[in-house]
Design an enzyme around this catalytic site. Structure first.
Site, PDB file in Angstrom:
ATOM      1  N   HIS B 128       0.870  -1.182   0.000  1.00 24.31           N
ATOM      2  CA  HIS B 128       0.000   0.000   0.000  1.00 24.31           C
ATOM      3  C   HIS B 128       0.909   1.235   0.000  1.00 24.31           C
ATOM      4  O   HIS B 128       2.023   1.172   0.527  1.00 24.31           O
ATOM      5  CB  HIS B 128      -0.821  -0.057   1.291  1.00 24.31           C
ATOM      6  N   GLN B 208      -4.555  -5.457   7.041  1.00 25.95           N
ATOM      7  CA  GLN B 208      -5.528  -6.372   6.431  1.00 25.95           C
ATOM      8  C   GLN B 208      -5.490  -7.769   7.040  1.00 25.95           C
ATOM      9  O   GLN B 208      -6.127  -8.678   6.519  1.00 25.95           O
ATOM     10  CB  GLN B 208      -5.281  -6.463   4.915  1.00 25.95           C
ATOM     11  N   CYS B 369      -4.821   2.496  -3.642  1.00 25.64           N
ATOM     12  CA  CYS B 369      -3.562   3.014  -3.073  1.00 25.64           C
ATOM     13  C   CYS B 369      -2.402   2.058  -3.316  1.00 25.64           C
ATOM     14  O   CYS B 369      -1.498   1.940  -2.477  1.00 25.64           O
ATOM     15  CB  CYS B 369      -3.691   3.307  -1.575  1.00 25.64           C
TER      16      CYS B 369
END
Lengths: 139, 411
Positions: B128, B208, B369
């Site tokens: 990210h 995540q 992103c």
């Protein structure tokens, strides 16, 4: 037809749709029908970068009036461009610079012109107006 | 501290805990498949937010009065709950931050001061932007070098290449546990062992993973583990940096202000101990307490069963989407979590996302992103459906029908 009348005509057209999907079906059709900008003309100076979809805008000034061609890589964005061009194309710079594009929220598409949507449309309207102002200052 | 009893996993009962799932948008029942962006909140958390601001609001760590002392106790109890949940040795190792991004920036700034020109930071191609840009900024400041371990077409880290990039120059490996765009689960345990073998520290971006699996930082032996509260059923605006005490102790403070000091004079200021050294200013008190509530909720969930359910959902969705002509699943790692990203030939993800929205379905579209990852696949973006344990197969059926309808309109 002036700017206001053109917008009211669009609002009326949208009144027949019962739901969102019908509305978008129409916008998608508009997008498909809009003349494309050739890939060779999709240059950096014509590009308005959105976070998601991108818009290319070409404008020229003729007989005191402004004309626009625009394209996008997303078809819904393109459909909305079609509506914006229908309202603004062939108008005088002073009318474009001060235009209140009230039809967008009346037909429920304001989210597409919000800063968070990031699809290039807000930037396109800004650039359209800046182009118009340029011609006002020049004359 | 109260403890909820762990119940057998039942998706219908879990859904009852999430009021946000029971609403309509554009006249359709909401289907919320944007859990990778943020999760919905259980009643336990919502009630705690309301209670805190209704009755318990006070500043912490300084007040002598009742409310302040209770708020301090609750805030520190939340820290301890998180410590236990993560399996950290001490609660001092749990630093409250604004979120994952803030945690990474803290490490990049503070741990970064211990690095010198020529030292290397190793990341992966699936990071990210939050786990790319702070390191690039550090490299600019200190003359460090950023190395990027490549991935294969399935979206898996190429371990041979990772091994080649790892060297004595590597001072930090900063890698995501699970890719937000692809769902790939990285072999972090192996990565940590290999990095430690060359003397490098390891930061795991857990944004995540914390909501999908049991994490034990002691077993993983990572040096830093970071995550955001809002992706793990807690409030926005707060997150966690776990760091090993001996490393955090050697790191200088990140921001100056109240709470992080021991003694201030105009000549010299001494700093507070862990964890307060890294928590300048009044923190997000309600956020910390309610993040503790989110973990209390999670303790009541059979996470292994929940993870199995989520992976089944992803498999179910992928099998159905695979039948669409021109549809390509982006991210086909052998070990992946409940993220289904896809692109469609000749169709912009923005168009699909807009039409799904009007059918009551919340997905994410765009580059998520992870622009370098989109460049790798040569696409402008994907449509991403990311599932939580409260999602159902019926929702996926509706979603697949909605994708089909959208495609018929766009083609």
């Amino acid at each position: 037809m002036n700017l206001t009348e053109k917008q009211e005509e669009i609002i009326q057209e949208f009144e027949v749709f019962d739901d969102w999907m019908e509305k978008y079906e129409y916008i998608i059709d508009l997008g498909k029908d809009l003349p494309k900008i050739d890939d060779v003309n999709k240059t950096e100076d014509r590009l308005i970068e959105g976070c998601q979809s991108r818009v290319w805008l070409d404008s020229h000034f003729n007989d005191g009036k402004m004309h626009f061609t625009a394209d996008s890589d997303a078809i819904i964005t393109k459909g909305i461009i079609g509506l914006l061009i229908r309202v603004l194309d062939g108008e005088e710079p002073k009318d474009i610079a001060t235009a209140d594009l009230f039809f967008i929220s009346k037909i429920g598409l304001q989210e597409h012109l919000s800063p968070t949507r990031a699809n290039g449309l807000l930037g396109m309207v800004k650039r359209l107006k800046l182009e118009a102002i340029k011609h006002i200052s020049a004359s | 501290m109260s403890n909820l009893e762990q119940k057998p996993f039942n998706v219908r009962e879990i859904r009852e805990e999430f009021p946000a799932l029971r609403q309509q948008v554009y006249g359709k029942n909401l289907i919320y498949f944007d859990n990778g962006a943020t999760s919905q909140k259980p009643k336990l958390v919502l009630d705690a937010i309301n209670l805190f601001y209704s009755k318990e609001n006070a500043n912490i760590h300084r007040g002598v009065h009742f409310l302040s002392q209770r708020a301090t106790t609750d805030y520190e109890a939340a820290r301890q709950r998180i410590q236990r949940f993560l399996g950290a040795r001490k609660s001092e190792e749990i630093i409250f931050t604004k979120g994952t991004t803030d945690s990474i920036n803290l490490v990049a700034f503070s741990f970064g001061t211990t690095l010198s020109a020529g030292d290397e930071i190793l990341i992966s191609a699936m990071e990210h932007h939050s786990n790319i840009v702070p390191w690039q900024m550090l490299c600019e400041r200190q003359g460090c070098v950023l190395k990027v371990a490549p991935i294969n077409q399935r979206g898996e880290l190429i371990m041979d290449e990772f091994d080649k990039l790892l060297s004595k120059k590597t001072k930090l490996v900063a890698i995501t546990h699970i890719s937000n765009t692809l769902g790939t689960v990285n072999p972090v345990k192996e990565i940590i062992q290999k990095a430690h073998a060359v003397g490098s520290k390891v930061l795991i971006d857990g944004a995540q993973s914390i909501q999908h699996m049991r994490i034990n930082v002691k077993e993983l032996d990572c040096d830093f583990y970071v995550f955001s509260s809002h992706k793990v059923f807690g409030p926005t605006g707060i997150g966690v940096l776990y760091g090993k005490e001996e490393i955090l102790d050697r790191m200088p403070p990140y921001q100056g202000g109240g709470d992080m000091i021991a003694r201030v004079t105009f000549e010299r200021t001494t700093y507070n101990e862990l964890p307060f050294k890294f928590e300048a200013g009044t923190p997000h008190i309600a956020g910390g307490i309610c993040l503790g509530k989110a973990f209390e909720f999670l303790e009541s969930v059979d996470m292994e069963a929940a993870e199995r359910h989520e992976r089944e959902l992803a498999k179910y969705a992928e099998d159905m989407l695979d039948t669409f002509e021109g549809l390509q699943i982006i991210g086909e790692a052998k070990n992946k979590t409940s993220v289904v990203s896809f692109s469609l030939k000749g169709i912009h993800p923005f168009d699909i996302g807009t039409l799904l929205d009007k059918q009551g379905i919340a997905v994410r579209t765009g580059h998520h992103c992870t622009q370098p990852l989109m460049d790798f696949y040569g696409i402008p973006g994907t449509v991403r459906a990311s599932f939580a344990f409260y999602n159902t197969k019926q929702e996926i059926d509706t979603f697949v029908e909605a994708v089909e309808r959208s495609l018929s309109m766009l083609k």
